[in-house]
Scaffold this active site. Structure first.
Site, PDB file in Angstrom:
ATOM      1  N   ARG A   1       0.799  -1.235   0.000  1.00  0.00           N
ATOM      2  CA  ARG A   1       0.000   0.000   0.000  1.00  0.00           C
ATOM      3  C   ARG A   1       0.835   1.291   0.000  1.00  0.00           C
ATOM      4  O   ARG A   1       0.540   2.200  -0.774  1.00  0.00           O
ATOM      5  CB  ARG A   1      -0.987   0.011   1.173  1.00  0.00           C
ATOM      6  CG  ARG A   1      -1.970  -1.170   1.155  1.00  0.00           C
ATOM      7  CD  ARG A   1      -3.149  -0.983   2.097  1.00  0.00           C
ATOM      8  NE  ARG A   1      -4.058   0.012   1.608  1.00  0.00           N
ATOM      9  CZ  ARG A   1      -4.116   1.245   2.034  1.00  0.00           C
ATOM     10  NH1 ARG A   1      -3.332   1.644   3.019  1.00  0.00           N
ATOM     11  NH2 ARG A   1      -4.963   2.096   1.509  1.00  0.00           N
TER      12      ARG A   1
ATOM     13  N   CYS B   1      14.599  -4.832  -4.137  1.00  0.00           N
ATOM     14  CA  CYS B   1      15.461  -4.019  -5.004  1.00  0.00           C
ATOM     15  C   CYS B   1      14.673  -3.024  -5.839  1.00  0.00           C
ATOM     16  O   CYS B   1      14.600  -3.139  -7.063  1.00  0.00           O
ATOM     17  CB  CYS B   1      16.276  -4.931  -5.904  1.00  0.00           C
ATOM     18  SG  CYS B   1      17.294  -6.025  -4.932  1.00  0.00           S
ATOM     19  N   GLU B   2      14.036  -2.072  -5.182  1.00  0.00           N
ATOM     20  CA  GLU B   2      13.316  -0.994  -5.858  1.00  0.00           C
ATOM     21  C   GLU B   2      13.339   0.213  -4.928  1.00  0.00           C
ATOM     22  O   GLU B   2      13.123   0.059  -3.722  1.00  0.00           O
ATOM     23  CB  GLU B   2      11.835  -1.351  -6.071  1.00  0.00           C
ATOM     24  CG  GLU B   2      11.611  -2.499  -6.982  1.00  0.00           C
ATOM     25  CD  GLU B   2      10.476  -2.268  -7.973  1.00  0.00           C
ATOM     26  OE1 GLU B   2      10.055  -1.110  -8.168  1.00  0.00           O
ATOM     27  OE2 GLU B   2      10.053  -3.266  -8.558  1.00  0.00           O
TER      28      GLU B   2
HETATM   29  N1  LLP Z   1     -17.584  -3.696  -2.896  1.00  0.00           N
HETATM   30  C1  LLP Z   1     -16.969  -3.558  -4.089  1.00  0.00           C
HETATM   31  C2  LLP Z   1     -17.727  -3.748  -5.317  1.00  0.00           C
HETATM   32  C3  LLP Z   1     -15.592  -3.222  -4.150  1.00  0.00           C
HETATM   33  O1  LLP Z   1     -15.005  -3.069  -5.323  1.00  0.00           O
HETATM   34  C4  LLP Z   1     -14.880  -3.037  -2.937  1.00  0.00           C
HETATM   35  C5  LLP Z   1     -13.451  -2.694  -2.951  1.00  0.00           C
HETATM   36  C6  LLP Z   1     -15.572  -3.205  -1.721  1.00  0.00           C
HETATM   37  C7  LLP Z   1     -16.912  -3.523  -1.741  1.00  0.00           C
HETATM   38  C8  LLP Z   1     -14.890  -3.037  -0.396  1.00  0.00           C
HETATM   39  O2  LLP Z   1     -14.412  -1.752  -0.208  1.00  0.00           O
HETATM   40  P1  LLP Z   1     -13.896  -1.281   1.235  1.00  0.00           P
HETATM   41  O3  LLP Z   1     -15.057  -1.309   2.186  1.00  0.00           O
HETATM   42  O4  LLP Z   1     -12.819  -2.203   1.675  1.00  0.00           O
HETATM   43  O5  LLP Z   1     -13.387   0.089   1.008  1.00  0.00           O
HETATM   44  N2  LLP Z   1      -6.395  -2.156  -2.474  1.00  0.00           N
HETATM   45  C9  LLP Z   1      -6.993  -0.888  -2.152  1.00  0.00           C
HETATM   46  C10 LLP Z   1      -8.493  -0.990  -1.996  1.00  0.00           C
HETATM   47  C11 LLP Z   1      -9.198  -1.556  -3.206  1.00  0.00           C
HETATM   48  C12 LLP Z   1     -10.691  -1.631  -3.027  1.00  0.00           C
HETATM   49  C13 LLP Z   1     -11.331  -2.352  -4.139  1.00  0.00           C
HETATM   50  N3  LLP Z   1     -12.762  -2.537  -4.006  1.00  0.00           N
HETATM   51  C14 LLP Z   1      -6.316  -0.337  -0.893  1.00  0.00           C
HETATM   52  O6  LLP Z   1      -5.402  -0.960  -0.382  1.00  0.00           O
HETATM   53  O7  LLP Z   1      -6.668   0.740  -0.428  1.00  0.00           O
END
Ligand code: LLP
Length: 448
Positions: free
Chosen positions: A327, A377-378
């Site tokens: 992240r 290594c970045e």
């Molecule tokens: N529903 C759908 C259709 C989604 O695409 C997502 C997340 C969620 C629910 C859940 O979202 P949350 O409540 O966790 O915000 N890798 C990124 C976050 C990607 C989120 C993708 N979709 C990060 O580390 O911030």
């Protein structure tokens, strides 16, 4: 609320001394608090109590089966985005009839598996996908339950990679086009229209975008309810959490939580924003939180390998890397990083957050500015740049906070680094829920 606290200068997760956990399982090590996850789940359920609802945990945030099992036993449904996630959820004891299947690129085998398992709904992202699901269900002589994911074109004010609810994104069907697509769906022989879905983005830290988006979709929900008798409206996930100062120290008050809430705005604020516009819709409301349930319930424990001082910087080189927690590298996201053993007791006379020259040495009980970096290594392999920290030494353990969501699940074997271990704490119990990979694991599936 989360359950990471200092006791006599030592960081605990619930009743487990984290230094001991690191000794037992090594580092880098993800540690999750079961109590925190369940507390968040209960709070959200309580806030939504005024209407018929189902909390569908977004499995993508943290898909360890032990975490899924906790939530399944607490009564959660699940929002899944792949056949693999559905497989995991079922293995963890999830009820498939409480699972929604989202995602823009569902494959044939995934759709077949989800139909066979009897999922609650396919959240459909395009007409092409709708036709494909109809065909696959027809071949099975079954009907597939569907909801269209509509795109309300609302700006959620979040990082561009995780904003999904505007017309610029690949997600969903434009609100204006949705009635026509529903009409087509109604004519398909193997499709049942059961709901409507939206999700505007992730790590949203204000309630207005949720209320705006619901307000925009509500008229469609009413129309679909009277026309097709839909059962549910899913308002997606996206509730943001606190990443800064996510921890209260027992003595020095170096790290403090604003309010005891783990969300950036409270569950109350969220409920106050969403309850009025959905109250009279007379359909079941689904929410799909990922980060809110698990984000502040997890940390990544890492040990300092080397301290390296250049003429302009001091680098703290730790044993976790961007392959373990991507992240900060990917989104430049901020994670609080705290020592597992507090060495500094007295409160400084002025704010500990006052900036200082990066080469200024930490005085007795002082702070210094360092880059906390991994071994990959970045140059992008960092957890914090120019971070004000109490003096750190080789061998020290650090906790990278708020790593329970989108942490392990986004880990990779980059640089041929084995995946880290994961552990779950429940009161005074500490369980290894995923073994650390070995070098043998790295090559196991490759052809000789
Ligand atoms: N529903 C759908 C259709 C989604 O695409 C997502 C997340 C969620 C629910 C859940 O979202 P949350 O409540 O966790 O915000 N890798 C990124 C976050 C990607 C989120 C993708 N979709 C990060 O580390 O911030």
């Amino acid at each position: 609320m989360h359950s990471f606290r200092y006791r006599d200068g030592k960081l605990y997760c619930e009743d487990i001394d984290l230094a001991r956990a690191a000794e037992s399982f090594g580092t880098p090590l993800y540690i999750y608090s079961a109590g925190t996850i369940l507390d968040h789940f209960d709070r959200l359920n309580a806030a939504l109590a005024p209407f018929d609802h189902l909390v569908c945990y977004a499995v993508k945030a943290n898909s360890n089966r032990a975490v899924l099992k906790l939530l399944a036993e607490a009564g959660a449904g699940f929002d899944i985005v792949s056949g693999g996630e559905l497989f995991r959820a079922i293995k963890a004891g999830a009820d498939p009839t409480k699972c929604t299947f989202a995602g823009v690129g569902k494959a044939r085998d995934e759709i077949e598996y989800a139909i066979d398992q009897g999922v609650y709904s396919f959240n459909v992202e395009s007409e092409a996908e709708l036709e494909y699901i109809d065909k696959i269900a027809g071949a099975k002589k079954l009907r597939a339950p569907i909801a269209l994911r509509v795109n309300p074109d609302v700006d959620p004010h979040t990082h561009e990679y995780i904003a999904t609810g505007s017309h610029e994104n690949k997600f969903g069907i434009a609100l204006g086009q949705a009635p026509a697509v529903y009409e087509r769906a109604a004519k398909m022989r193997n499709i049942d229209i059961v709901g409507v879905q939206m999700h505007i983005g992730s790590q949203i830290t204000e309630s207005a975008p949720f209320a705006d988006a619901i307000g925009k979709v509500a008229p469609l929900v009413r129309q679909l309810k009277s026309r097709y008798g839909i059962k549910f409206f899913s308002i997606g996930g996206g509730m943001g959490i606190i990443y800064r100062r996510a921890l209260e120290s027992g003595s020095g008050k170096w790290w403090h939580d604003h309010s005891g809430e783990s969300s950036a705005f409270s569950v109350r604020d969220y409920a106050d924003a969403i309850v009025p516009p959905v109250r009279d819709l007379d359909v079941r409301i689904l929410v799909e939180p990922g980060r809110f349930l698990v984000g502040n319930a997890g940390i990544l424990l890492t040990r300092v390998r080397y301290i390296k001082e250049s003429s302009v910087k001091k680098f703290v080189i730790v044993d976790a890397g961007m392959n373990d927690l991507i992240r900060p590298s990917l989104y430049r996201s901020y994670h609080e990083i705290v020592p597992v053993e507090e060495k500094i007791r007295p409160s400084p006379p002025s704010s500990p957050w006052l900036g200082r020259g990066s080469r200024e040495a930490a005085g007795e009980g002082g702070m210094e500015k360092v880059d906390i970096v991994g071994p990959v290594c970045e140059s992008g392999d960092f957890f914090a740049l120019d971070r004000e920290m109490p003096e750190v030494h080789e061998g020290d353990l650090l906790a990278i906070m708020s790593a329970g969501a989108y942490g392990f699940v986004m880990a990779s074997n980059y640089n041929s680094r084995p995946l880290p271990a994961e552990a779950l704490v429940r009161g005074g119990q500490l369980a290894l829920i995923r073994k650390r990979q070995t070098w043998e694991d790295l090559v196991r599936d490759e052809a000789e």
